[in-house]
Design a protein around this motif. Structure first.
Motif, PDB file in Angstrom:
ATOM      1  N   ARG A  25      47.185  47.077  28.748  1.00 11.21           N
ATOM      2  CA  ARG A  25      46.908  46.314  27.568  1.00 11.21           C
ATOM      3  C   ARG A  25      46.889  44.638  27.852  1.00 11.21           C
ATOM      4  NH1 ARG A  25      49.107  43.081  24.035  1.00 11.21           N
ATOM      5  NH2 ARG A  25      51.141  43.457  24.965  1.00 11.21           N
ATOM      6  N   MET A  26      47.498  44.177  28.681  1.00 12.54           N
ATOM      7  CA  MET A  26      47.745  42.912  29.316  1.00 12.54           C
ATOM      8  C   MET A  26      46.379  42.659  30.068  1.00 12.54           C
ATOM      9  SD  MET A  26      49.629  41.247  27.706  1.00 12.54           S
ATOM     10  CE  MET A  26      49.815  39.679  28.569  1.00 12.54           C
ATOM     11  N   VAL A  27      46.145  43.509  30.909  1.00  8.59           N
ATOM     12  CA  VAL A  27      44.977  43.410  31.900  1.00  8.59           C
ATOM     13  C   VAL A  27      43.587  43.235  31.024  1.00  8.59           C
ATOM     14  CG1 VAL A  27      43.624  44.483  33.581  1.00  8.59           C
ATOM     15  CG2 VAL A  27      46.035  44.615  34.047  1.00  8.59           C
ATOM     16  N   ALA A  28      43.468  44.342  30.013  1.00  8.57           N
ATOM     17  CA  ALA A  28      42.399  44.314  29.222  1.00  8.57           C
ATOM     18  C   ALA A  28      42.172  43.065  28.477  1.00  8.57           C
ATOM     19  CB  ALA A  28      42.637  45.546  28.404  1.00  8.57           C
ATOM     20  N   GLU A  29      43.342  42.636  27.695  1.00  7.63           N
ATOM     21  CA  GLU A  29      43.283  41.302  27.160  1.00  7.63           C
ATOM     22  C   GLU A  29      42.664  40.229  27.874  1.00  7.63           C
ATOM     23  OE1 GLU A  29      46.950  40.396  25.177  1.00  7.63           O
ATOM     24  OE2 GLU A  29      46.863  42.442  23.857  1.00  7.63           O
ATOM     25  N   ASN A  30      43.310  40.033  29.075  1.00 10.19           N
ATOM     26  CA  ASN A  30      42.738  38.905  29.834  1.00 10.19           C
ATOM     27  C   ASN A  30      41.475  39.093  30.360  1.00 10.19           C
ATOM     28  OD1 ASN A  30      45.220  36.868  30.859  1.00 10.19           O
ATOM     29  ND2 ASN A  30      46.122  38.821  30.399  1.00 10.19           N
ATOM     30  N   ARG A  31      41.110  40.275  30.628  1.00  7.85           N
ATOM     31  CA  ARG A  31      39.691  40.531  30.931  1.00  7.85           C
ATOM     32  C   ARG A  31      38.624  40.374  29.951  1.00  7.85           C
ATOM     33  NH1 ARG A  31      36.359  44.599  29.988  1.00  7.85           N
ATOM     34  NH2 ARG A  31      38.015  45.906  29.220  1.00  7.85           N
ATOM     35  N   LEU A  32      38.961  40.689  28.878  1.00  9.34           N
ATOM     36  CA  LEU A  32      37.997  40.372  27.668  1.00  9.34           C
ATOM     37  C   LEU A  32      38.174  39.033  27.262  1.00  9.34           C
ATOM     38  CD1 LEU A  32      39.104  43.639  25.540  1.00  9.34           C
ATOM     39  CD2 LEU A  32      36.704  43.173  26.595  1.00  9.34           C
ATOM     40  N   ARG A  33      39.283  38.401  27.329  1.00 10.22           N
ATOM     41  CA  ARG A  33      39.193  36.777  27.135  1.00 10.22           C
ATOM     42  C   ARG A  33      38.421  36.283  28.212  1.00 10.22           C
ATOM     43  NH1 ARG A  33      44.684  35.985  27.877  1.00 10.22           N
ATOM     44  NH2 ARG A  33      44.913  36.855  26.058  1.00 10.22           N
ATOM     45  N   ARG A  34      38.311  36.608  29.177  1.00 10.38           N
ATOM     46  CA  ARG A  34      37.152  35.865  30.152  1.00 10.38           C
ATOM     47  C   ARG A  34      35.710  36.364  30.136  1.00 10.38           C
ATOM     48  NH1 ARG A  34      42.012  34.979  31.585  1.00 10.38           N
ATOM     49  NH2 ARG A  34      42.546  33.301  33.003  1.00 10.38           N
ATOM     50  N   GLY A  35      35.496  37.506  29.024  1.00  5.95           N
ATOM     51  CA  GLY A  35      34.254  37.904  28.898  1.00  5.95           C
ATOM     52  C   GLY A  35      33.678  38.816  30.113  1.00  5.95           C
ATOM     53  N   MET A  36      34.484  39.450  30.752  1.00  2.00           N
ATOM     54  CA  MET A  36      34.363  40.344  31.970  1.00  2.00           C
ATOM     55  C   MET A  36      34.090  41.654  31.379  1.00  2.00           C
ATOM     56  SD  MET A  36      36.689  39.580  35.272  1.00  2.00           S
ATOM     57  CE  MET A  36      36.735  38.038  36.038  1.00  2.00           C
ATOM     58  N   SER A  37      33.500  42.602  32.078  1.00  2.00           N
ATOM     59  CA  SER A  37      33.384  44.021  32.000  1.00  2.00           C
ATOM     60  C   SER A  37      34.367  44.642  33.084  1.00  2.00           C
ATOM     61  CB  SER A  37      31.920  44.405  32.279  1.00  2.00           C
ATOM     62  OG  SER A  37      31.802  44.361  33.762  1.00  2.00           O
ATOM     63  N   GLN A  38      34.587  45.740  32.845  1.00  2.00           N
ATOM     64  CA  GLN A  38      35.465  46.418  33.613  1.00  2.00           C
ATOM     65  C   GLN A  38      34.822  46.591  35.053  1.00  2.00           C
ATOM     66  OE1 GLN A  38      36.365  50.254  32.009  1.00  2.00           O
ATOM     67  NE2 GLN A  38      38.043  49.636  30.789  1.00  2.00           N
ATOM     68  N   GLN A  39      33.547  46.769  35.049  1.00  2.00           N
ATOM     69  CA  GLN A  39      32.814  46.833  36.411  1.00  2.00           C
ATOM     70  C   GLN A  39      32.618  45.682  37.045  1.00  2.00           C
ATOM     71  OE1 GLN A  39      31.203  49.428  37.822  1.00  2.00           O
ATOM     72  NE2 GLN A  39      30.902  48.316  39.512  1.00  2.00           N
ATOM     73  N   GLU A  40      32.781  44.264  36.462  1.00  2.00           N
ATOM     74  CA  GLU A  40      32.698  43.200  37.092  1.00  2.00           C
ATOM     75  C   GLU A  40      34.438  42.962  37.657  1.00  2.00           C
ATOM     76  OE1 GLU A  40      29.813  40.429  34.636  1.00  2.00           O
ATOM     77  OE2 GLU A  40      31.700  40.959  33.742  1.00  2.00           O
ATOM     78  N   LEU A  41      35.333  43.127  36.966  1.00  2.00           N
ATOM     79  CA  LEU A  41      36.662  43.001  37.349  1.00  2.00           C
ATOM     80  C   LEU A  41      36.893  44.140  38.513  1.00  2.00           C
ATOM     81  CD1 LEU A  41      39.543  41.862  37.258  1.00  2.00           C
ATOM     82  CD2 LEU A  41      39.896  43.684  35.568  1.00  2.00           C
ATOM     83  N   ALA A  42      36.249  45.103  38.591  1.00  2.00           N
ATOM     84  CA  ALA A  42      36.606  46.202  39.501  1.00  2.00           C
ATOM     85  C   ALA A  42      35.884  45.561  41.059  1.00  2.00           C
ATOM     86  CB  ALA A  42      36.102  47.538  39.477  1.00  2.00           C
ATOM     87  N   ILE A  43      34.683  44.992  40.796  1.00  2.00           N
ATOM     88  CA  ILE A  43      34.027  44.587  42.005  1.00  2.00           C
ATOM     89  C   ILE A  43      34.889  43.240  42.319  1.00  2.00           C
ATOM     90  CG2 ILE A  43      31.968  43.045  42.724  1.00  2.00           C
ATOM     91  CD1 ILE A  43      30.115  44.924  40.583  1.00  2.00           C
ATOM     92  N   LEU A  44      35.401  42.478  41.647  1.00  2.38           N
ATOM     93  CA  LEU A  44      36.310  41.423  42.192  1.00  2.38           C
ATOM     94  C   LEU A  44      37.603  41.907  42.828  1.00  2.38           C
ATOM     95  CD1 LEU A  44      35.984  39.047  39.281  1.00  2.38           C
ATOM     96  CD2 LEU A  44      34.911  38.505  41.569  1.00  2.38           C
ATOM     97  N   CYS A  45      38.157  43.074  42.598  1.00  2.00           N
ATOM     98  CA  CYS A  45      39.250  43.657  43.012  1.00  2.00           C
ATOM     99  C   CYS A  45      39.099  44.442  44.153  1.00  2.00           C
ATOM    100  CB  CYS A  45      39.948  44.232  41.815  1.00  2.00           C
ATOM    101  SG  CYS A  45      40.559  43.056  40.586  1.00  2.00           S
ATOM    102  N   GLY A  46      37.698  45.096  44.396  1.00  2.00           N
ATOM    103  CA  GLY A  46      37.603  45.970  45.377  1.00  2.00           C
ATOM    104  C   GLY A  46      37.887  47.310  44.994  1.00  2.00           C
ATOM    105  N   THR A  47      37.814  47.635  43.821  1.00  2.90           N
ATOM    106  CA  THR A  47      38.295  49.014  43.403  1.00  2.90           C
ATOM    107  C   THR A  47      36.911  49.576  42.458  1.00  2.90           C
ATOM    108  OG1 THR A  47      39.872  50.295  42.478  1.00  2.90           O
ATOM    109  CG2 THR A  47      39.338  48.300  41.397  1.00  2.90           C
ATOM    110  N   THR A  48      37.178  50.550  41.757  1.00  7.47           N
ATOM    111  CA  THR A  48      35.961  51.294  40.813  1.00  7.47           C
ATOM    112  C   THR A  48      36.217  50.705  39.498  1.00  7.47           C
ATOM    113  OG1 THR A  48      37.294  53.402  40.664  1.00  7.47           O
ATOM    114  CG2 THR A  48      35.891  53.210  42.431  1.00  7.47           C
ATOM    115  N   GLN A  49      35.253  50.942  38.654  1.00  2.87           N
ATOM    116  CA  GLN A  49      35.394  50.815  37.288  1.00  2.87           C
ATOM    117  C   GLN A  49      36.366  51.742  36.645  1.00  2.87           C
ATOM    118  OE1 GLN A  49      33.605  53.041  34.929  1.00  2.87           O
ATOM    119  NE2 GLN A  49      34.833  52.048  33.316  1.00  2.87           N
ATOM    120  N   SER A  50      36.298  53.133  37.142  1.00  2.80           N
ATOM    121  CA  SER A  50      36.993  54.082  36.573  1.00  2.80           C
ATOM    122  C   SER A  50      38.372  53.756  36.919  1.00  2.80           C
ATOM    123  CB  SER A  50      36.660  55.392  37.210  1.00  2.80           C
ATOM    124  OG  SER A  50      36.815  55.467  38.532  1.00  2.80           O
ATOM    125  N   ALA A  51      38.886  53.441  37.822  1.00  5.57           N
ATOM    126  CA  ALA A  51      40.237  52.964  38.317  1.00  5.57           C
ATOM    127  C   ALA A  51      40.690  51.853  37.304  1.00  5.57           C
ATOM    128  CB  ALA A  51      40.377  52.458  39.691  1.00  5.57           C
TER     129      ALA A  51
END
Length: 85
Positions: A25-51
């Motif tokens: 929940r905290m990850v999602a809140e912080n991601r959304l606060r920055r206007g990021m999609s799961q895909q964008e976060l995944a790319i920055l972290c070197g993982t997949t959107q599904s992860a």
């Protein structure tokens, strides 16, 4: 005695599962606060959107190195993601 240990182990397992949900929940809140999609976060972290989706749902225990990469990508302290656990 064994019954007491079994019950305690089950209770700890449920406690940890709830904590994983809170971290997600905290990850999602912080991601959304920055206007990021799961895909964008995944790319920055070197993982997949599904992860990222699984982590945000609390579907599996997050690894420490994954949480550190996520915190870096979201420009927050790791403690901000696991706060109140």
């Amino acid at each position: 005695m064994r019954e007491g240990l079994r019950k305690r182990a089950e209770a700890l397992g449920r406690d940890h599962e709830q904590r994983f949900v809170e971290v997600g929940r905290m990850v999602a809140e912080n991601r959304l606060r920055r206007g990021m999609s799961q895909q964008e976060l995944a790319i920055l972290c070197g993982t997949t959107q599904s992860a990222i989706a699984r982590l945000e749902r609390g579907g599996r225990p997050p690894k420490l190195d994954t949480l550190m990469r996520i915190a870096d990508a979201l420009e927050v302290r790791l403690a901000d993601l696991i706060e109140d656990l």
